[in-house]
Design a protein around this motif. Sequence first.
Motif, PDB file in Angstrom:
ATOM      1  N   LYS A 169      11.608  58.523 111.651  1.00 51.05           N
ATOM      2  CA  LYS A 169      10.590  57.524 112.053  1.00 51.05           C
ATOM      3  C   LYS A 169      10.113  57.760 113.490  1.00 51.05           C
ATOM      4  O   LYS A 169       8.914  57.691 113.779  1.00 51.05           O
ATOM      5  CB  LYS A 169      11.194  56.137 111.897  1.00 51.05           C
ATOM      6  CG  LYS A 169      10.209  55.009 112.156  1.00 51.05           C
ATOM      7  CD  LYS A 169      10.858  53.657 111.898  1.00 51.05           C
ATOM      8  CE  LYS A 169       9.850  52.539 112.152  1.00 51.05           C
ATOM      9  NZ  LYS A 169      10.451  51.189 111.919  1.00 51.05           N
ATOM     10  N   LEU A 170      11.070  58.066 114.371  1.00 48.60           N
ATOM     11  CA  LEU A 170      10.698  58.327 115.770  1.00 48.60           C
ATOM     12  C   LEU A 170       9.884  59.605 115.903  1.00 48.60           C
ATOM     13  O   LEU A 170       8.928  59.672 116.678  1.00 48.60           O
ATOM     14  CB  LEU A 170      11.966  58.411 116.627  1.00 48.60           C
ATOM     15  CG  LEU A 170      12.741  57.088 116.822  1.00 48.60           C
ATOM     16  CD1 LEU A 170      14.019  57.356 117.612  1.00 48.60           C
ATOM     17  CD2 LEU A 170      11.869  56.049 117.507  1.00 48.60           C
ATOM     18  N   CYS A 171      10.269  60.592 115.143  1.00 47.39           N
ATOM     19  CA  CYS A 171       9.508  61.854 115.199  1.00 47.39           C
ATOM     20  C   CYS A 171       8.085  61.670 114.682  1.00 47.39           C
ATOM     21  O   CYS A 171       7.127  62.245 115.192  1.00 47.39           O
ATOM     22  CB  CYS A 171      10.252  62.929 114.380  1.00 47.39           C
ATOM     23  SG  CYS A 171      11.762  63.499 115.157  1.00 47.39           S
ATOM     24  N   SER A 172       7.974  60.837 113.642  1.00 46.50           N
ATOM     25  CA  SER A 172       6.641  60.568 113.098  1.00 46.50           C
ATOM     26  C   SER A 172       5.772  59.837 114.118  1.00 46.50           C
ATOM     27  O   SER A 172       4.579  60.152 114.308  1.00 46.50           O
ATOM     28  CB  SER A 172       6.785  59.743 111.815  1.00 46.50           C
ATOM     29  OG  SER A 172       5.502  59.402 111.295  1.00 46.50           O
ATOM     30  N   LYS A 173       6.391  58.881 114.800  1.00 43.37           N
ATOM     31  CA  LYS A 173       5.639  58.154 115.827  1.00 43.37           C
ATOM     32  C   LYS A 173       5.270  59.074 116.979  1.00 43.37           C
ATOM     33  O   LYS A 173       4.162  58.978 117.532  1.00 43.37           O
ATOM     34  CB  LYS A 173       6.478  56.979 116.341  1.00 43.37           C
ATOM     35  CG  LYS A 173       6.604  55.834 115.347  1.00 43.37           C
ATOM     36  CD  LYS A 173       7.361  54.668 115.947  1.00 43.37           C
ATOM     37  CE  LYS A 173       6.597  54.058 117.090  1.00 43.37           C
ATOM     38  NZ  LYS A 173       7.251  52.833 117.603  1.00 43.37           N
ATOM     39  N   ALA A 174       6.167  59.956 117.351  1.00 43.48           N
ATOM     40  CA  ALA A 174       5.884  60.900 118.442  1.00 43.48           C
ATOM     41  C   ALA A 174       4.756  61.843 118.053  1.00 43.48           C
ATOM     42  O   ALA A 174       3.873  62.167 118.868  1.00 43.48           O
ATOM     43  CB  ALA A 174       7.151  61.675 118.790  1.00 43.48           C
ATOM     44  N   GLN A 175       4.773  62.277 116.801  1.00 43.59           N
ATOM     45  CA  GLN A 175       3.704  63.160 116.341  1.00 43.59           C
ATOM     46  C   GLN A 175       2.357  62.456 116.353  1.00 43.59           C
ATOM     47  O   GLN A 175       1.345  63.016 116.759  1.00 43.59           O
ATOM     48  CB  GLN A 175       4.029  63.651 114.917  1.00 43.59           C
ATOM     49  CG  GLN A 175       3.042  64.651 114.360  1.00 43.59           C
ATOM     50  CD  GLN A 175       3.009  65.949 115.128  1.00 43.59           C
ATOM     51  OE1 GLN A 175       4.029  66.332 115.741  1.00 43.59           O
ATOM     52  NE2 GLN A 175       1.860  66.625 115.145  1.00 43.59           N
ATOM     53  N   GLN A 176       2.359  61.208 115.900  1.00 42.46           N
ATOM     54  CA  GLN A 176       1.116  60.420 115.897  1.00 42.46           C
ATOM     55  C   GLN A 176       0.622  60.162 117.321  1.00 42.46           C
ATOM     56  O   GLN A 176      -0.576  60.247 117.609  1.00 42.46           O
ATOM     57  CB  GLN A 176       1.350  59.094 115.181  1.00 42.46           C
ATOM     58  CG  GLN A 176       0.086  58.246 115.012  1.00 42.46           C
ATOM     59  CD  GLN A 176      -0.965  58.936 114.152  1.00 42.46           C
ATOM     60  OE1 GLN A 176      -0.619  59.514 113.094  1.00 42.46           O
ATOM     61  NE2 GLN A 176      -2.219  58.929 114.578  1.00 42.46           N
ATOM     62  N   ALA A 177       1.554  59.881 118.212  1.00 45.93           N
ATOM     63  CA  ALA A 177       1.188  59.655 119.610  1.00 45.93           C
ATOM     64  C   ALA A 177       0.598  60.923 120.219  1.00 45.93           C
ATOM     65  O   ALA A 177      -0.356  60.870 121.017  1.00 45.93           O
ATOM     66  CB  ALA A 177       2.407  59.189 120.400  1.00 45.93           C
ATOM     67  N   LYS A 178       1.164  62.070 119.837  1.00 45.45           N
ATOM     68  CA  LYS A 178       0.643  63.332 120.348  1.00 45.45           C
ATOM     69  C   LYS A 178      -0.790  63.549 119.864  1.00 45.45           C
ATOM     70  O   LYS A 178      -1.672  63.963 120.626  1.00 45.45           O
ATOM     71  CB  LYS A 178       1.542  64.471 119.892  1.00 45.45           C
ATOM     72  CG  LYS A 178       1.061  65.843 120.350  1.00 45.45           C
ATOM     73  CD  LYS A 178       1.995  66.933 119.840  1.00 45.45           C
ATOM     74  CE  LYS A 178       1.460  68.295 120.263  1.00 45.45           C
ATOM     75  NZ  LYS A 178       2.326  69.403 119.743  1.00 45.45           N
ATOM     76  N   GLN A 179      -1.025  63.269 118.576  1.00 46.62           N
ATOM     77  CA  GLN A 179      -2.375  63.435 118.030  1.00 46.62           C
ATOM     78  C   GLN A 179      -3.361  62.474 118.702  1.00 46.62           C
ATOM     79  O   GLN A 179      -4.503  62.841 119.009  1.00 46.62           O
ATOM     80  CB  GLN A 179      -2.350  63.201 116.514  1.00 46.62           C
ATOM     81  CG  GLN A 179      -1.597  64.255 115.735  1.00 46.62           C
ATOM     82  CD  GLN A 179      -1.550  63.945 114.256  1.00 46.62           C
ATOM     83  OE1 GLN A 179      -2.024  62.907 113.785  1.00 46.62           O
ATOM     84  NE2 GLN A 179      -0.926  64.841 113.482  1.00 46.62           N
ATOM     85  N   ASN A 180      -2.882  61.235 118.905  1.00 46.95           N
ATOM     86  CA  ASN A 180      -3.747  60.253 119.575  1.00 46.95           C
ATOM     87  C   ASN A 180      -4.084  60.688 121.001  1.00 46.95           C
ATOM     88  O   ASN A 180      -5.217  60.548 121.468  1.00 46.95           O
ATOM     89  CB  ASN A 180      -3.079  58.881 119.598  1.00 46.95           C
ATOM     90  CG  ASN A 180      -2.983  58.271 118.215  1.00 46.95           C
ATOM     91  OD1 ASN A 180      -3.735  58.664 117.300  1.00 46.95           O
ATOM     92  ND2 ASN A 180      -2.069  57.335 118.027  1.00 46.95           N
ATOM     93  N   ALA A 181      -3.117  61.220 121.685  1.00 45.35           N
ATOM     94  CA  ALA A 181      -3.336  61.686 123.062  1.00 45.35           C
ATOM     95  C   ALA A 181      -4.295  62.867 123.070  1.00 45.35           C
ATOM     96  O   ALA A 181      -5.177  62.963 123.937  1.00 45.35           O
ATOM     97  CB  ALA A 181      -1.995  62.055 123.704  1.00 45.35           C
ATOM     98  N   GLU A 182      -4.132  63.777 122.126  1.00 46.88           N
ATOM     99  CA  GLU A 182      -5.033  64.933 122.065  1.00 46.88           C
ATOM    100  C   GLU A 182      -6.469  64.492 121.750  1.00 46.88           C
ATOM    101  O   GLU A 182      -7.432  65.018 122.310  1.00 46.88           O
ATOM    102  CB  GLU A 182      -4.519  65.919 121.018  1.00 46.88           C
ATOM    103  CG  GLU A 182      -3.224  66.618 121.415  1.00 46.88           C
ATOM    104  CD  GLU A 182      -2.677  67.505 120.303  1.00 46.88           C
ATOM    105  OE1 GLU A 182      -3.240  67.405 119.171  1.00 46.88           O
ATOM    106  OE2 GLU A 182      -1.735  68.272 120.545  1.00 46.88           O
TER     107      GLU A 182
END
Length: 332
Positions: A169-182
């Motif tokens: 779950k944390l990795c998924s959120k981190a991945q989504q946050a990375k995409q949002n930041a990009e």
Amino acid sequence: MENLHLKDFFWNIDLTCTGGYDVIIQYLNDGRRTCKELEDFMKARASIEEKYAKDLLGLSKKVCGHNEMNTLKRSLDVFKLQTERVSLSHLQLAQSMREEAKKLEDFREKQKEARKRIEQQIDMLHKQKSAQFKKAMDSKKVYEQKCRDKEEADQNVNRSTNNPKHMDKLCSKAQQAKQNAEEADRLYQQNVTTLGKIRDEWLKEHIKACEVFEKQSVERINFVRNAVWTHLNQLSQQCVTSDELYEEVRKSLEQCDVQEDIGYFINLRRTGDKPPAPVLYENFYIGLRSPTGAPLTRPPPLILRRGPLPEPAQDDVTYSTVQDTDYSVIQY
């Protein structure tokens, strides 16, 4: 002295600030107001000249020296004639002033129309620049927030426990946050690039506007200076014209001969060259006396005696036969 130009001294550090441009526009508006004030001044002066001309024309028609004669009468006639011509010259001056005022009005309106198109273009760029700057700054805030979210998500992953489900779950959120930041980064860069283009276009248009406004200011100052110069030349010429017309009156007065006018009047109206005889005192009883009072002999009165009556003719109706031979009737 080095020539200074508007395009070099009316910038602002703040990209959205229009203070320098506003100062230029205020300067142009003040110049336009000066043209309008000068135009109104010249129109008012023209009205004064016209009223003066009409009053002077009416004055020249009034009776002046109607009963005079000879050289002085001629001078007074010239005086009235030249006064009339002075009034007409002032009337022409009023018309010339109105024509100059109309030129000033046309010049002012021409500059106004030329400025209007440029101001509209600059105002549109100012709005675009401000809107795009706000958009870029908003996207920057979003980008920075997304970056903080990504950092927080990464830290959460690093601090996670060995629970696989929680880790996913944390990795998924981190991945989504990375995409949002990009995505925020891409949008931020896009907005900054667009803002740069708008800024470049605004810079070029601002410089062009400053050059046009400076050219208009040069033209306005020259035009106003020349208009005042022409106005003063008109007034000076009117003084010269008036003096020339008044000189005709002075020349006529130089021909005015006092003794000639007196002699002219004498010859025209003379009634005789001998005074009346003195009136002497007459005493009814004593007779004439001299002015010194000495009595003068008076001739004795004539004694008239009636002659014999004429014998009337038989057909004469003038006489009638009466009994008294001493009585007669005379018909007048």
